[in-house]
Design an enzyme around this catalytic site. Structure first.
Site, PDB file in Angstrom:
ATOM      1  N   GLN A  82       1.442  -1.776  12.189  1.00 48.50           N
ATOM      2  CA  GLN A  82       2.725  -1.064  12.057  1.00 48.50           C
ATOM      3  C   GLN A  82       2.665   0.298  12.745  1.00 48.50           C
ATOM      4  OE1 GLN A  82       5.663  -2.072  10.736  1.00 48.50           O
ATOM      5  NE2 GLN A  82       4.847  -4.054  10.128  1.00 48.50           N
TER       6      GLN A  82
ATOM      7  N   THR B 168     -10.215 -19.023  26.568  1.00 52.18           N
ATOM      8  CA  THR B 168      -9.508 -18.573  27.769  1.00 52.18           C
ATOM      9  C   THR B 168      -8.373 -17.634  27.378  1.00 52.18           C
ATOM     10  OG1 THR B 168     -10.063 -20.632  28.890  1.00 52.18           O
ATOM     11  CG2 THR B 168      -8.208 -19.381  29.791  1.00 52.18           C
TER      12      THR B 168
ATOM     13  N   CYS C 253       5.697 -12.234   5.000  1.00 52.34           N
ATOM     14  CA  CYS C 253       4.824 -13.326   4.602  1.00 52.34           C
ATOM     15  C   CYS C 253       5.043 -13.715   3.145  1.00 52.34           C
ATOM     16  CB  CYS C 253       3.363 -12.914   4.797  1.00 52.34           C
ATOM     17  SG  CYS C 253       3.114 -11.874   6.224  1.00 52.34           S
TER      18      CYS C 253
ATOM     19  N   ASN D 111       3.015  -1.776   5.829  1.00 58.45           N
ATOM     20  CA  ASN D 111       4.181  -2.550   6.213  1.00 58.45           C
ATOM     21  C   ASN D 111       5.248  -2.608   5.124  1.00 58.45           C
ATOM     22  OD1 ASN D 111       1.715  -4.073   5.399  1.00 58.45           O
ATOM     23  ND2 ASN D 111       3.182  -5.729   5.078  1.00 58.45           N
TER      24      ASN D 111
ATOM     25  N   GLY E 269      -2.185  -9.797  15.454  1.00 57.11           N
ATOM     26  CA  GLY E 269      -2.700  -8.744  14.581  1.00 57.11           C
ATOM     27  C   GLY E 269      -3.595  -9.311  13.492  1.00 57.11           C
ATOM     28  N   THR E 270      -3.198 -10.456  12.958  1.00 55.29           N
ATOM     29  CA  THR E 270      -3.978 -11.114  11.918  1.00 55.29           C
ATOM     30  C   THR E 270      -5.389 -11.423  12.404  1.00 55.29           C
ATOM     31  OG1 THR E 270      -2.004 -12.089  10.928  1.00 55.29           O
ATOM     32  CG2 THR E 270      -4.105 -13.188  10.466  1.00 55.29           C
TER      33      THR E 270
ATOM     34  N   ALA F  71       1.225  -7.189  19.281  1.00 51.08           N
ATOM     35  CA  ALA F  71       2.290  -6.819  20.220  1.00 51.08           C
ATOM     36  C   ALA F  71       3.707  -6.983  19.668  1.00 51.08           C
ATOM     37  CB  ALA F  71       2.142  -7.641  21.506  1.00 51.08           C
ATOM     38  N   HIS F  72       3.924  -7.988  18.786  1.00 55.11           N
ATOM     39  CA  HIS F  72       5.322  -8.272  18.436  1.00 55.11           C
ATOM     40  C   HIS F  72       5.924  -7.259  17.473  1.00 55.11           C
ATOM     41  CE1 HIS F  72       5.263 -10.218  14.336  1.00 55.11           C
ATOM     42  NE2 HIS F  72       3.987 -10.385  14.631  1.00 55.11           N
TER      43      HIS F  72
HETATM   44  C1  LIG Z   1       2.572  -7.929  11.017  1.00 45.81           C
HETATM   45  C2  LIG Z   1       1.339  -7.327  10.466  1.00 45.81           C
HETATM   46  C3  LIG Z   1       0.094  -7.967  10.590  1.00 45.81           C
HETATM   47  C4  LIG Z   1      -0.043  -9.334  11.213  1.00 45.81           C
HETATM   48  O1  LIG Z   1       0.193  -9.305  12.582  1.00 45.81           O
HETATM   49  P1  LIG Z   1       0.574 -10.698  13.330  1.00 45.81           P
HETATM   50  O2  LIG Z   1       0.530 -10.323  14.779  1.00 45.81           O
HETATM   51  O3  LIG Z   1       1.945 -11.060  12.860  1.00 45.81           O
HETATM   52  O4  LIG Z   1      -0.444 -11.687  12.950  1.00 45.81           O
HETATM   53  C5  LIG Z   1      -1.019  -7.338  10.095  1.00 45.81           C
HETATM   54  N1  LIG Z   1      -0.934  -6.132   9.512  1.00 45.81           N
HETATM   55  C6  LIG Z   1       0.228  -5.481   9.391  1.00 45.81           C
HETATM   56  C7  LIG Z   1       0.255  -4.132   8.767  1.00 45.81           C
HETATM   57  C8  LIG Z   1       1.410  -6.054   9.856  1.00 45.81           C
HETATM   58  O5  LIG Z   1       2.560  -5.409   9.710  1.00 45.81           O
END
Ligand SMILES: *Cc1c(COP(=O)(O)O)cnc(C)c1O
Length: 387
Positions: A183, A241, A329, A155, A72-73, A204-205
């Site tokens: 989120q 890749t 974080c 978040n 996501g980052t 995804a996580h």
């Molecule tokens: C967790 C989160 C991210 C970062 O995602 P990662 O996959 O952990 O790098 C970015 N934005 C929000 C709102 C999140 O909750």
């Protein structure tokens, strides 16, 4: 024996076993490089393209508009940096406008664009619930604005922004709009991508997929430069890749989250409402943070007067409850949350924050156990704070 109760689903979620099963063949059986021309490569490429088409279907967009990333980052980084640099080259646009309640993946990228790349950075106002109004965007947007960012669902405080209305304002000014839906994608219907934003980041996580894979929706025609250069993978927007098994896993997890989400949301919302009502009723000096109604269904967040949030977290941990004081974080950081400060909370009060996020495995028994334990733990944290 003390219980082990996980109430930090906004930090991460366990991998769904159906997702693991879908990923499994792509580690060793179907191992080709998707860019290779031979049949090993073609099989891997077919898996990536099938995943892309699945994600596109869920977002209601075309496959050409989906870029797979490492998390996501990275999706946030690519969107903000890639669009800011492209808009400057194309239109001399040198202004970045973001909300003050963004995830660090957006806010720290914006700060680097300002400090290192010379962009002019300004912040939108938010109300006491941490919400951005479309009117505020209308007032703050400039002729030279390169990109606007407002988080879809926060978040830390769970508040949901009116992203479709914000997007409309941005469209009227021909300025690309990024929303971080990392989120939101776990809980809210996402099938109207083009109405919601020009750029949508997911990971995804946060929805029972693997860690280390994300995606970015880039609306057709949005100016963007790759921020990772090299090969022509991902429509030449993200070189490298592809992580084939993880991309397959993201698509499967997103599909399950979108189809089963409404059912979970209904159950979690009822549990969450009970939790919030009981905390506010049984614990003196407790306040809800974020919007009471327009918030993620699994999300509860509070501040407690006279409490240090980190102390409370440690007491909860010792009692068997895994919660958070805000964003994962920021663990170990004694600074008050920037999000709560932007909403107008006094720094002393903002230090006493607690986030409780529910998930698929959360039961009403677990919530009752927490409700039984929390009042005395808050009392203990207050005593320690005064000592
Ligand atoms: C967790 C989160 C991210 C970062 O995602 P990662 O996959 O952990 O790098 C970015 N934005 C929000 C709102 C999140 O909750």
């Amino acid at each position: 024996m003390k219980p082990r109760i996980y109430l930090d689903y906004a930090a991460t979620t366990p991998l769904d076993e159906r997702v693991l099963a879908a990923m499994q063949p792509y580690f060793s059986e179907i191992f080709g490089n998707p860019s290779s021309a031979h049949f090993y490569g073609q099989d891997a490429d077919a898996a990536v393209e099938e995943a892309r088409s699945k994600v596109a279907g869920l977002l209601g967009c075309s496959s050409a508009e989906i870029v797979f990333t490492a998390n996501g980052t990275e999706s946030d980084n690519l969107a903000l940096r890639g669009v800011a640099l492209a808009m400057r080259r194309l239109k001399n646009a040198n202004h970045i406008l973001i909300s003050p309640v963004e995830h660090h993946a957006v806010s720290h990228t914006a700060m680097q664009l300002a400090e290192v790349f010379g962009f002019d950075l300004s912040y939108l106002p938010v109300d006491a619930h941490g919400q951005v109004s479309p009117q505020a965007v209308k007032e703050a947007i400039r002729p030279n604005t390169a990109v606007v960012a407002a988080i879809y669902a926060n978040n830390e405080i769970g508040t949901i922004n009116p992203v479709a209305d914000i997007h409309q304002v941005c469209q009227e000014h021909s300025v690309p709009f990024l929303t971080d839906a990392v989120q939101a994608a776990a809980h809210l219907p996402m099938n109207q991508a083009a109405a919601h934003a020009d750029l949508i980041a997911i990971g995804a996580h946060k929805f029972y997929g693997p860690k280390g894979v994300g995606a970015l929706y880039v609306r057709q025609g949005t100016p963007i430069l790759p921020t990772q250069t090299g090969g022509k993978q991902e429509h030449a927007m993200r070189a490298g890749t592809q992580n084939v098994p993880y991309i397959v896993g993201l698509a499967e997890a997103f599909s399950i989250a979108q189809s089963e989400g409404p059912r979970h949301a209904q159950r979690l919302l009822a549990l969450r409402e009970h939790l919030i009502n009981q905390v506010l009723e049984t614990i003196p000096g407790a306040h809800l943070t974020g919007h009471a109604v327009q918030r993620l269904p699994n999300h509860a967040s509070f501040v407690f007067e006279g409490v240090n949030g980190n102390t409370l977290l440690m007491l909860l941990d010792a009692a068997g409850f895994a919660c958070s004081s805000g964003s994962a974080c920021k663990t170990g950081n004694p600074q008050p949350s920037e999000v709560l400060l932007a909403m107008g909370f006094a720094p002393e009060l903002a230090l006493g924050s607690l986030r409780i996020t529910l998930g698929r495995a959360t039961t009403s028994e677990q919530i009752e156990m927490l409700l039984t334990a929390l009042p005395s733990l808050v009392k203990r944290a207050r005593q320690l704070n005064r000592a």
